[in-house]
Design an enzyme around this catalytic site. Structure first.
Site, short mmCIF file in Angstrom:
data_model
loop_
_atom_site.label_atom_id
_atom_site.label_comp_id
_atom_site.label_asym_id
_atom_site.label_seq_id
_atom_site.Cartn_x
_atom_site.Cartn_y
_atom_site.Cartn_z
N CYS A 95 -7.65 0.69 -0.42
CA CYS A 95 -7.23 -0.08 0.76
C CYS A 95 -7.11 -1.53 0.35
O CYS A 95 -8.06 -2.13 -0.16
CB CYS A 95 -8.23 0.08 1.90
SG CYS A 95 -7.79 -0.91 3.35
N CYS B 45 -1.27 5.51 7.18
CA CYS B 45 -2.53 4.89 7.61
C CYS B 45 -2.32 3.96 8.79
O CYS B 45 -1.37 3.16 8.82
CB CYS B 45 -3.16 4.13 6.44
SG CYS B 45 -4.70 3.31 6.87
N CYS C 287 -9.06 -13.06 21.32
CA CYS C 287 -8.61 -12.00 20.42
C CYS C 287 -7.53 -11.14 21.06
O CYS C 287 -7.12 -10.13 20.49
CB CYS C 287 -9.79 -11.13 19.98
SG CYS C 287 -10.64 -10.29 21.34
N ASN D 37 -22.07 -18.78 16.07
CA ASN D 37 -20.96 -19.18 15.20
C ASN D 37 -20.36 -20.53 15.59
O ASN D 37 -19.99 -21.33 14.73
CB ASN D 37 -19.88 -18.09 15.22
CG ASN D 37 -18.81 -18.29 14.19
OD1 ASN D 37 -19.10 -18.43 13.00
ND2 ASN D 37 -17.56 -18.31 14.61
N CYS E 265 0.83 -1.21 0.00
CA CYS E 265 0.00 0.00 0.00
C CYS E 265 0.86 1.26 0.00
O CYS E 265 1.75 1.41 0.85
CB CYS E 265 -0.91 0.00 1.23
SG CYS E 265 -1.93 1.47 1.37
N CYS F 279 -3.01 -0.73 9.11
CA CYS F 279 -2.04 -1.83 9.12
C CYS F 279 -0.79 -1.39 9.87
O CYS F 279 -0.48 -0.19 9.94
CB CYS F 279 -1.64 -2.22 7.70
SG CYS F 279 -2.97 -2.89 6.69
N PHE G 242 -20.44 -16.50 25.55
CA PHE G 242 -20.20 -15.40 24.61
C PHE G 242 -20.51 -15.89 23.19
O PHE G 242 -19.70 -15.75 22.28
CB PHE G 242 -18.76 -14.89 24.69
CG PHE G 242 -18.26 -14.62 26.10
CD1 PHE G 242 -18.51 -13.40 26.72
CD2 PHE G 242 -17.55 -15.58 26.79
CE1 PHE G 242 -18.04 -13.15 28.00
CE2 PHE G 242 -17.08 -15.34 28.08
CZ PHE G 242 -17.34 -14.12 28.68
#
Length: 443
Positions: A167, A85, A399, A309, A79, A88, A304
């Site tokens: 992007c 930006c 995460c 999912n 990019c 990333c 959760f």
């Protein structure tokens, strides 16, 4: 005498440093003047020139201005906006090396914060590292000096919106039309009152939610309608909080994503939480079922659970499954997804898992296995409940490796579980985000 603390002046000019390590957010770590210095754009083993961005008592921060000796895994960022930006932070590192570094971050956290070692380290889950993002929140800002509206992620270390023409991590449906979005908003009567666009995609369709602080004019709405037709985008409007999101032209679209190997299709609303990377999510669900190995005689608990999912794949294999989630809207969608897929061995409950739990039927039974998929803050408040419910195997989707490590330490030290294995998943290529998975067994 003024009580304001004088802001220390930044050292001026450029300085040399040797990058010794990589921080958990992807920045290089060097020691300059016997102080830890976090240098954006530096890779372990490199000698670089850098300029200071910030100084502090415990550490300083800087950014690379020139690479004097490059690491073998350094690559040219794809990019052209990468230096500015903030979307990333690792495009200068080969994707294979990125995921290896994230695996090292996970293991380092488990060892140092959790004081635990996994019995096995699994091969990372990876997929195409470009054009993968199907969920994103983009800033919008009209900048008169630039003569245009800016649409994109924030600048690195700033609240300003980065000036982007394309992007490469957003799905191409949106990543390639940022200039057209800018032009669209520039023509609105409320171009200064539109701070954000949220993107949500299923397997085929793309929704853009336009957050607006004042009502659109009829001419604005007609422009937006034409834009949607031209670019195969479904516009939604958000005049207030999340509960005000609605399609420009009702009834909108019924967003769905498939889990082909599980024989499932799940519906969701544009504002719902879903995983941003469809390819990794499918692999993640498959690995979760392989590791947790639900059996036809077992009862499973999914905490959760979101829109189901993991709950619904568990219901394909286990005798009974209970899903618990704090967001009543997500619970409603999960129940509808169970009906959509013909599953009658699953029940869903709404409960805030971070507060003292009100008595509920799901707590009055025993479970063989449990799956936890908490947000960044982890699952610590709910951990003591798991052994009381008889849970023998736990699969933890994380995460954030710091809270996984903390919770892993508690499960092992305080609740009698063993950490059988752990590994990472490249849910967010080119960023410092680390998504991981860990399996625990009691006894």
């Amino acid at each position: 005498m003024s009580r304001r603390r004088r802001r220390s002046r930044l050292p001026q000019g450029e300085f040399e440093a040797h990058i010794d390590d990589m921080a958990h957010d992807g920045r290089g770590v060097a020691r300059v003047n016997d102080k830890a210095t976090f240098i954006q754009g530096g890779l372990p083993g490199e000698r670089v020139r850098f300029r200071y961005l910030k100084t502090g008592k415990r550490h300083d921060e800087g950014v690379v201005t020139e690479v004097l000796e490059a690491a073998p895994d350094r690559v040219a960022p794809r990019c052209p906006h990468y230096a500015i930006c903030g979307g990333c932070s690792l495009q200068h590192l080969d994707p294979a090396a990125q995921i290896a570094a994230k695996q090292a971050v996970l293991l380092d956290n488990l060892r140092k914060l959790g004081q635990v070692e996994p019995g096995e380290v699994w091969v990372p889950l990876t997929a195409e590292p470009w054009g993968y993002r199907r969920k994103a929140r983009l800033g919008v800002k009209r900048v008169p000096k630039k003569g245009r509206v800016l649409v994109g992620f924030r600048e690195r270390g700033s609240s300003k919106v980065a000036e982007l023409d394309e992007c490469h991590v957003l799905h191409p449906r949106v990543g390639r039309i940022l200039p057209q979005l800018s032009e669209l908003i520039e023509g609105f009567s409320i171009r200064d009152r539109l701070p954000q666009i949220e993107m949500a995609m299923d397997d085929e369709r793309c929704v853009l939610i336009f957050r607006h602080l004042e009502p659109f004019s009829e001419a604005d709405l007609e422009r937006l309608r034409r834009f949607g037709h031209e670019h195969d985008i479904v516009p939604y409007l958000q005049p207030g909080g999340p509960d005000t999101v609605a399609p420009l032209d009702p009834p909108g679209v019924d967003l769905r994503y498939a889990l082909p190997s599980q024989g499932l299709e799940l519906g969701f609303l544009p504002g719902d939480f879903t995983q941003v990377n469809t390819a990794i999510n499918r692999q993640m669900v498959d690995r979760a079922m392989q590791l947790l190995a639900p059996q036809p005689h077992e009862t499973a608990l999914d905490l959760f659970c979101g829109v189901g999912n993991f709950t619904l794949p568990l219901a394909r294999h286990a005798r009974e499954v209970v899903g618990v989630e704090g967001d009543a809207g997500l619970v409603s969608r999960a129940r509808e997804n169970a009906r959509r897929n013909g599953l009658d061995n699953v029940a869903f409950y709404t409960a805030n898992l971070y507060e003292e739990l009100e008595p509920a039927a799901w707590q009055d039974r025993q479970y063989d296995i449990a799956l936890l998929d908490p947000p960044r803050s982890g699952a610590q408040p709910i951990l003591p409940l798991l052994p009381r419910l008889g849970v023998q195997r736990i699969l933890y989707i994380s995460c954030y490796p710091g809270t996984l490590a903390r919770d892993a330490g508690e499960l092992v030290r305080d609740h009698g579980y063993r950490l059988l294995g752990a590994g990472v998943m490249d849910m967010f290529p080119h960023t410092g985000h680390v998504e991981s998975i860990a399996l625990f067994e009691r006894g």
